[in-house]
Design an enzyme around this catalytic site. Structure first.
Site, PDB file in Angstrom:
ATOM      1  N   LYS A  53      -1.963   3.990   3.791  1.00  0.00           N
ATOM      2  CA  LYS A  53      -2.929   4.758   3.014  1.00  0.00           C
ATOM      3  C   LYS A  53      -4.165   4.617   3.757  1.00  0.00           C
ATOM      4  CE  LYS A  53      -0.768   4.051  -1.564  1.00  0.00           C
ATOM      5  NZ  LYS A  53      -0.408   3.298  -2.765  1.00  0.00           N
ATOM      6  N   GLN A  97      -2.865  -1.491  -6.269  1.00  0.00           N
ATOM      7  CA  GLN A  97      -1.515  -1.082  -5.768  1.00  0.00           C
ATOM      8  C   GLN A  97      -0.521  -1.862  -6.669  1.00  0.00           C
ATOM      9  OE1 GLN A  97      -0.579   0.630  -2.912  1.00  0.00           O
ATOM     10  NE2 GLN A  97       1.711   0.398  -3.516  1.00  0.00           N
ATOM     11  N   ASP A 120      -5.213   7.534  -8.020  1.00  0.00           N
ATOM     12  CA  ASP A 120      -3.809   7.342  -8.495  1.00  0.00           C
ATOM     13  C   ASP A 120      -3.581   8.338  -9.697  1.00  0.00           C
ATOM     14  OD1 ASP A 120      -2.031   6.191  -6.842  1.00  0.00           O
ATOM     15  OD2 ASP A 120      -2.479   4.239  -7.342  1.00  0.00           O
TER      16      ASP A 120
END
Ligand code: NAP
Length: 286
Positions: A53, A97, A120
């Protein structure tokens, strides 16, 4: 004949579009988008996802900051950190995460991230927006899956779609997106009786169970479009939930693993980061 959906190529095109817009807006505003990733503990898979990422952000002109924290971080310390990032005008996207250590309440963490910075798309209000057909940030993997399906020009309206897996991050939002596209959707899971009965009926099959090669050729309909989300380690290599070779010649479209949904997830994350930045800066959406 089976056409392989090239996730890498599709993702590259998206990343280039994002980069172009990021560069234009950075020049105009003097501020580039900034994503902060909170990474807890030393799980090798999480570290490698975050690395990918960060690399993608850098290539797209998006600033990224990785905040590493020890696995014994307390719930309140983590929530405080998110609160600080929520208030920081120079932070446009926040990503925690997953998975988190067991003592941390994941739902509480996702709820604490400001929904406008939720790249997200896991904040309950963003999930609600998806189910209520309102604007919001879509979860990256389902968004990438939909982009792949649309790239095939297969009509989704009225078609039978089966999603194998009902997780909050993949299965359920993917089913909701397909429903929004007017597909007739079935969600299967580990307690589903006679899975093949359902999968054989699917015009569109999304496999997101995390079980190596569980979908075999005899389980699909001739001409089905099959999206393989699974990432499983088998004999030191990565394989999907689909027995790829077995489906060749039977599926009309099929995604590979690696090189399918994975790159699309990252491309969608960049799109989401850009969208959050534009929204926070009051720049009109296209
Ligand atoms: P998850 O949270 O473990 O959920 C798996 C789902 O599959 C559950 O709903 C489970 O049912 C169901 N399932 C498990 N075994 C099954 C079986 N034998 N038959 C039918 N359903 C079954 O996993 P996830 O986070 O959704 O991820 C799924 C897979 O996608 C994993 O391999 C993951 O690594 C991969 N993934 C890839 C990307 C990417 O970008 N490429 C992104 C995210 C995830 P129950 O609910 O009944 O337990």
């Amino acid at each position: 004949m089976t056409t392989i959906i090239d996730g890498k190529a599709l993702a590259k095109a998206i990343r280039e579009d994002v980069k172009k817009e990021v560069l234009e807006l950075t020049e105009k505003t003097g501020v580039s988008p900034h994503l902060v990733v909170i990474l807890i503990g030393d799980d090798p898979a999480s570290h490698s996802y975050v690395k990918a990422k960060e690399r993608a952000c850098k290539n797209a002109g998006i600033r990224s900051t990785k905040l590493l924290r020890e696995p014994n971080i307390s719930q309140s310390q983590l929530l405080d950190l998110i609160g600080t990032l929520n208030r920081d005008d120079d932070v446009h996207g926040i990503l925690v995460q997953l998975p988190l250590p067991k003592h941390i309440d994941e739902n509480q963490v996702l709820l604490t991230i400001k929904k406008e910075k939720d790249v997200d798309g896991f904040h309950p209000l963003n999930i609600a927006a998806l189910h209520m057909n309102e604007d919001g940030i879509l979860p990256a993997t389902p968004k990438g899956i939909l982009t792949m399906l649309k790239s095939t020009n297969t009509p989704l309206k009225g078609k039978k779609a089966v999603v194998v897996g009902r997780s909050n991050i993949v299965g359920k939002p993917t089913a909701a997106l397909l429903l929004k596209e007017h597909a007739t959707v079935t969600i299967a899971h580990s307690r589903t009786e006679d899975l093949s009965y359902h999968t054989r009926d699917a015009d569109i099959l999304v496999a997101a169970a995390g079980r190596a090669k569980m979908i075999t050729g005899d389980m699909i309909k001739e001409g089905a479009v099959v999206i393989d989300v699974g990432v499983n380690r088998m004999d030191d290599r990565l394989v999907g939930d689909v027995d790829f070779d077995d489906l060749l010649g039977k599926a009309s479209f099929l995604t590979p693993v690696p090189g399918g949904v994975g790159p699309m997830t990252i491309a969608s994350l960049l799109e989401n980061t850009l969208a959050c930045y534009k929204n926070l800066k009051g720049i009109a959406r296209d």
